[in-house]
Design a protein around this motif. Structure first.
Motif, PDB file in Angstrom:
ATOM      1  N   LYS A 160     -17.403  47.049  -1.346  1.00  0.00           N
ATOM      2  CA  LYS A 160     -17.265  47.899  -2.950  1.00  0.00           C
ATOM      3  C   LYS A 160     -15.855  47.811  -3.165  1.00  0.00           C
ATOM      4  O   LYS A 160     -15.104  47.340  -2.351  1.00  0.00           O
ATOM      5  N   GLY A 161     -15.440  47.951  -4.409  1.00  0.00           N
ATOM      6  CA  GLY A 161     -14.107  47.874  -5.056  1.00  0.00           C
ATOM      7  C   GLY A 161     -14.259  47.929  -6.506  1.00  0.00           C
ATOM      8  O   GLY A 161     -15.089  48.390  -7.111  1.00  0.00           O
ATOM      9  N   GLN A 162     -13.412  47.042  -6.948  1.00  0.00           N
ATOM     10  CA  GLN A 162     -13.288  47.091  -8.566  1.00  0.00           C
ATOM     11  C   GLN A 162     -13.262  45.538  -8.870  1.00  0.00           C
ATOM     12  O   GLN A 162     -12.752  44.375  -8.075  1.00  0.00           O
ATOM     13  N   GLN A 163     -13.635  45.146 -10.213  1.00  0.00           N
ATOM     14  CA  GLN A 163     -13.571  43.765 -10.684  1.00  0.00           C
ATOM     15  C   GLN A 163     -13.086  44.037 -12.064  1.00  0.00           C
ATOM     16  O   GLN A 163     -12.836  44.965 -12.546  1.00  0.00           O
ATOM     17  N   GLU A 177     -11.254  44.946  -3.242  1.00  0.00           N
ATOM     18  CA  GLU A 177     -12.411  45.344  -2.733  1.00  0.00           C
ATOM     19  C   GLU A 177     -12.114  45.559  -1.207  1.00  0.00           C
ATOM     20  O   GLU A 177     -11.077  44.943  -0.628  1.00  0.00           O
ATOM     21  N   THR A 178     -13.241  46.346  -0.822  1.00  0.00           N
ATOM     22  CA  THR A 178     -13.068  46.399   0.937  1.00  0.00           C
ATOM     23  C   THR A 178     -14.675  45.894   1.302  1.00  0.00           C
ATOM     24  O   THR A 178     -15.817  46.186   0.564  1.00  0.00           O
ATOM     25  N   SER A 179     -14.580  45.075   2.190  1.00  0.00           N
ATOM     26  CA  SER A 179     -15.954  44.688   2.921  1.00  0.00           C
ATOM     27  C   SER A 179     -16.127  44.904   4.392  1.00  0.00           C
ATOM     28  O   SER A 179     -14.975  44.949   5.248  1.00  0.00           O
ATOM     29  N   SER A 180     -17.251  45.158   4.928  1.00  0.00           N
ATOM     30  CA  SER A 180     -17.390  45.422   6.292  1.00  0.00           C
ATOM     31  C   SER A 180     -18.864  44.530   6.643  1.00  0.00           C
ATOM     32  O   SER A 180     -19.780  44.410   5.807  1.00  0.00           O
ATOM     33  N   ASP A 181     -18.917  44.105   7.745  1.00  0.00           N
ATOM     34  CA  ASP A 181     -19.866  43.244   7.971  1.00  0.00           C
ATOM     35  C   ASP A 181     -20.766  43.748   9.365  1.00  0.00           C
ATOM     36  O   ASP A 181     -20.135  44.868  10.049  1.00  0.00           O
ATOM     37  N   TRP A 182     -21.810  43.040   9.721  1.00  0.00           N
ATOM     38  CA  TRP A 182     -22.720  43.538  10.810  1.00  0.00           C
ATOM     39  C   TRP A 182     -21.733  43.506  12.425  1.00  0.00           C
ATOM     40  O   TRP A 182     -22.233  44.215  13.169  1.00  0.00           O
ATOM     41  N   THR A 183     -20.717  42.853  12.360  1.00  0.00           N
ATOM     42  CA  THR A 183     -19.979  42.625  13.531  1.00  0.00           C
ATOM     43  C   THR A 183     -19.082  44.066  13.704  1.00  0.00           C
ATOM     44  O   THR A 183     -18.445  44.089  14.880  1.00  0.00           O
ATOM     45  N   ASN A 188      -9.909  44.289   3.784  1.00  0.00           N
ATOM     46  CA  ASN A 188      -9.493  44.582   2.463  1.00  0.00           C
ATOM     47  C   ASN A 188      -8.958  43.265   1.529  1.00  0.00           C
ATOM     48  O   ASN A 188      -8.166  42.343   2.429  1.00  0.00           O
ATOM     49  N   SER A 189      -9.152  42.841   0.439  1.00  0.00           N
ATOM     50  CA  SER A 189      -8.756  41.584  -0.254  1.00  0.00           C
ATOM     51  C   SER A 189      -8.549  42.015  -1.651  1.00  0.00           C
ATOM     52  O   SER A 189      -8.967  43.040  -2.319  1.00  0.00           O
ATOM     53  N   ASN A 190      -7.765  41.193  -2.230  1.00  0.00           N
ATOM     54  CA  ASN A 190      -7.322  41.176  -3.589  1.00  0.00           C
ATOM     55  C   ASN A 190      -7.620  39.740  -4.299  1.00  0.00           C
ATOM     56  O   ASN A 190      -6.737  38.889  -3.898  1.00  0.00           O
ATOM     57  N   ASP A 191      -8.517  39.546  -5.071  1.00  0.00           N
ATOM     58  CA  ASP A 191      -8.794  38.289  -5.612  1.00  0.00           C
ATOM     59  C   ASP A 191      -8.464  38.393  -7.329  1.00  0.00           C
ATOM     60  O   ASP A 191      -8.984  37.700  -8.099  1.00  0.00           O
TER      61      ASP A 191
END
Length: 237
Positions: A160-163, A177-183, A188-191
């Motif tokens: 979730k986040g913004q583009q 955006e922020t991402s979370s995975d099954w692990t 947090n990333s900024n592209d």
């Protein structure tokens, strides 16, 4: 669906990008996160289709094609050869025109890799109403959320986040955006785009990323599936 265009092998320190024959490079974008992206269109594709190739300091790493509605038609990890393609018959295709007309767009579709793996993607894009100019290019900010499931229905990654979108160019650009995975890991990333270079301008075709490259980049060390999922974040940009 157009046949996948395979790029010739490029040295890691190549100075300029040349698109395949019959294609025209439109813009080179320097992004946060130590990537530079090359956006181009090809005369043999369906009207509105466009391609992007991402470069890191190690060279070309990722390629994808979207259609005029920004559907994720196909994407390729250029390091592993893993290809993901959109399956026909989506429950709810992504619609760029719908997003522009109504301010929001839901999507629900499947992709299949050349390794046989199927992934289910469900999410939503919304325009925030905020307009912004980055390096003289007019963009609009979006909010989004996306959940990717395995074929058996297990949650693999949530984002979730913004583009940003460009109406003129008919494409998305990355953001925060922020991402979370099954692990259980989260990131947090900024592209976000920083600089746009059009034909005749300095930096057009440059394959050397310039922003945030002093930060430690660890994506290449991740398991193949997780890297595949994170690659899909660039699939429509």
């Amino acid at each position: 669906m157009a046949v996948l265009l395979t790029l010739p092998a490029l040295p890691a320190l190549a100075a300029n990008f040349a698109p395949p024959d019959g294609c025209r490079l439109e813009v080179t974008v320097q992004n946060r996160g130590c990537t530079v992206s090359q956006h181009y269109r090809c005369s043999g594709d369906a009207p509105g289709d466009q391609w992007v190739v991402y470069f890191t300091p190690e060279g070309a790493t990722y390629q994808s094609r979207i259609d005029r509605e920004t559907r994720w038609m196909e994407s390729t990890d250029l390091r592993t050869g893993l290809v993901d393609t959109l399956e026909d018959g989506a429950k709810d295709d992504a619609s760029f025109s719908g997003l522009l007309a109504t301010g929001s767009d839901d999507f629900d579709f499947w992709t299949r890799s050349n390794s046989g793996e199927r992934l289910h993607h469900v999410g939503r894009d919304e325009l925030t109403g905020e307009k912004i100019s980055i390096d003289g290019v007019e963009l609009e900010r979006t909010r989004f959320h996306l959940t990717t499931y395995s074929e058996s229905g297990d949650v693999l990654i949530e984002r979730k986040g913004q583009q940003f979108i460009s109406r003129a160019q008919g494409r998305f650009y990355g953001g925060v955006e922020t991402s979370s995975d099954w692990t259980g890991a989260s990131e947090n990333s900024n592209d976000s785009p920083v600089r746009f270079s059009f034909p005749g301008q300095p930096g057009f075709g440059s394959t050397k990323p310039e922003y945030d490259c002093d930060l430690q980049m660890v994506r290449g060390q991740r398991p193949d599936l997780l890297r595949q999922l994170m690659n899909l974040k660039e699939a429509r940009t």
